[in-house]
Motif scaffolding. Structure first.
Motif, PDB file in Angstrom:
ATOM      1  N   UNK A 112       0.828  -1.211   0.000  1.00  0.00           N
ATOM      2  CA  UNK A 112       0.000   0.000   0.000  1.00  0.00           C
ATOM      3  C   UNK A 112       0.851   1.245   0.000  1.00  0.00           C
ATOM      4  N   UNK A 113       0.343   2.292  -0.612  1.00  0.00           N
ATOM      5  CA  UNK A 113       1.048   3.579  -0.606  1.00  0.00           C
ATOM      6  C   UNK A 113      -0.012   4.668  -0.536  1.00  0.00           C
ATOM      7  N   UNK A 114       0.377   5.934  -0.469  1.00  0.00           N
ATOM      8  CA  UNK A 114      -0.609   6.998  -0.236  1.00  0.00           C
ATOM      9  C   UNK A 114      -1.734   7.086  -1.267  1.00  0.00           C
ATOM     10  N   UNK A 115      -1.549   6.568  -2.472  1.00  0.00           N
ATOM     11  CA  UNK A 115      -2.577   6.739  -3.501  1.00  0.00           C
ATOM     12  C   UNK A 115      -3.299   5.454  -3.887  1.00  0.00           C
ATOM     13  N   UNK A 118      -2.721  -1.972  -1.222  1.00  0.00           N
ATOM     14  CA  UNK A 118      -1.852  -3.106  -1.549  1.00  0.00           C
ATOM     15  C   UNK A 118      -2.514  -3.911  -2.662  1.00  0.00           C
ATOM     16  N   UNK A 119      -1.704  -4.356  -3.601  1.00  0.00           N
ATOM     17  CA  UNK A 119      -2.272  -5.088  -4.725  1.00  0.00           C
ATOM     18  C   UNK A 119      -1.185  -5.957  -5.346  1.00  0.00           C
ATOM     19  N   UNK A 120      -1.554  -6.692  -6.361  1.00  0.00           N
ATOM     20  CA  UNK A 120      -0.589  -7.447  -7.157  1.00  0.00           C
ATOM     21  C   UNK A 120      -0.722  -6.955  -8.582  1.00  0.00           C
ATOM     22  N   UNK A 121       0.370  -6.535  -9.154  1.00  0.00           N
ATOM     23  CA  UNK A 121       0.342  -6.042 -10.522  1.00  0.00           C
ATOM     24  C   UNK A 121       0.491  -7.197 -11.503  1.00  0.00           C
ATOM     25  N   UNK A 144      -3.411  -3.435 -11.618  1.00  0.00           N
ATOM     26  CA  UNK A 144      -3.721  -3.973 -10.299  1.00  0.00           C
ATOM     27  C   UNK A 144      -4.951  -3.273  -9.757  1.00  0.00           C
ATOM     28  N   UNK A 145      -5.335  -3.605  -8.546  1.00  0.00           N
ATOM     29  CA  UNK A 145      -6.510  -2.980  -7.945  1.00  0.00           C
ATOM     30  C   UNK A 145      -6.272  -1.483  -7.763  1.00  0.00           C
ATOM     31  N   UNK A 146      -7.088  -0.679  -8.451  1.00  0.00           N
ATOM     32  CA  UNK A 146      -6.969   0.767  -8.330  1.00  0.00           C
ATOM     33  C   UNK A 146      -5.723   1.344  -8.963  1.00  0.00           C
ATOM     34  N   UNK A 147      -5.080   0.594  -9.845  1.00  0.00           N
ATOM     35  CA  UNK A 147      -3.802   1.053 -10.392  1.00  0.00           C
ATOM     36  C   UNK A 147      -3.605   0.544 -11.814  1.00  0.00           C
ATOM     37  N   UNK A 175      -2.829   7.832 -14.477  1.00  0.00           N
ATOM     38  CA  UNK A 175      -3.402   8.793 -13.527  1.00  0.00           C
ATOM     39  C   UNK A 175      -2.908   8.567 -12.112  1.00  0.00           C
ATOM     40  N   UNK A 176      -2.780   7.298 -11.687  1.00  0.00           N
ATOM     41  CA  UNK A 176      -2.399   7.028 -10.303  1.00  0.00           C
ATOM     42  C   UNK A 176      -0.965   7.458 -10.019  1.00  0.00           C
ATOM     43  N   UNK A 177      -0.033   7.125 -10.915  1.00  0.00           N
ATOM     44  CA  UNK A 177       1.359   7.519 -10.656  1.00  0.00           C
ATOM     45  C   UNK A 177       1.547   9.022 -10.846  1.00  0.00           C
ATOM     46  N   UNK A 178       0.791   9.600 -11.758  1.00  0.00           N
ATOM     47  CA  UNK A 178       0.924  11.042 -12.000  1.00  0.00           C
ATOM     48  C   UNK A 178       0.312  11.870 -10.874  1.00  0.00           C
TER      49      UNK A 178
END
Length: 212
Positions: A112-115, A118-121, A144-147, A175-178
């Motif tokens: 997990x991270x701020x945005x 936790x997931x599996x890519x 991954x989930x939400x990413x 969008x998530x990494x940006x």
């Protein structure tokens, strides 16, 4: 995807090219690893990373092993789980020699991270350019989930005195990494440096201990 290890975020190339988004964790840089921010990106057959991506990182290290050993470890993708802690599953999607057009699907954990949670890519990488014993460039999505990350990952291999200089550069877009470029860049850095560390350790291991 370069490119999550040991719960480090890698990637793609990584590895995704992404390398994956590499692997997240507190991985130390491999001995001799040198991050750089050159004006000219790495290329393979004239093609480089995404020039518009906000998340990017480049690093390199010298591996004291024959080029053929380093190249085989990197291109025998089905054996990645044997020497990369962050690669949990791997499936080659084509057959025969590793070449332009080869594709492979692999997974790596992301804490997990701020945005994002936790997931599996799941990363699907496709080789776009390749020059034997010289360079590789692959692209593809990591989902991954939400990413979702769209990445481009370039590798250069150069014979030097005593071994091989391995240089790698990767960009991530999405969008998530940006939404948090500094954190995404940090995770990419950790993933690429961990990848080089693992590659170096595997290539320099005694023959009897090298992944087969």
């Amino acid at each position: 995807m370069p490119g999550a290890p040991n719960t480090r975020i890698r990637t793609a190339l990584f590895t995704l090219p992404l390398v994956a988004i590499g692997v997240l964790g507190t991985a130390a840089a491999p001995a001799g690893a040198t991050p750089s921010h050159p004006t000219r990106p790495l290329t393979c057959r004239g093609e480089g990373v995404d020039p518009h991506a906000l998340v990017r990182y480049r690093t390199e290290t010298v591996i004291h092993a024959p080029l053929r050993t380093v190249w085989k470890l990197q291109t025998d993708v089905e054996r990645w789980p044997a020497w990369q802690d962050a690669v949990t599953t791997m499936k080659r999607l084509d057959h025969g020699p590793f070449r332009k057009g080869s594709a492979f699907r692999w997974t790596t954990p992301v804490p997990p991270n701020p945005t994002t949670p936790a997931t599996s890519l799941e990363i699907t990488s496709t080789v776009e350019q390749l020059k034997h014993h010289s360079c590789i460039r692959w692209t593809g999505p990591a989902i991954g989930e939400g990413l979702r990350i769209d990445g481009v990952h370039v590798w250069n291999f150069t014979r030097v005195k005593g071994g091989v200089r391995v240089s790698t550069e990767e960009t991530h877009a999405g969008a998530e990494v940006e939404a948090d470029v500094p954190t995404a860049t940090k995770l990419l850095r950790q993933g690429l440096e961990a990848w080089l560390r693992d590659l170096k350790a595997a290539a320099q291991a005694p023959t009897d201990n090298r992944p087969h």
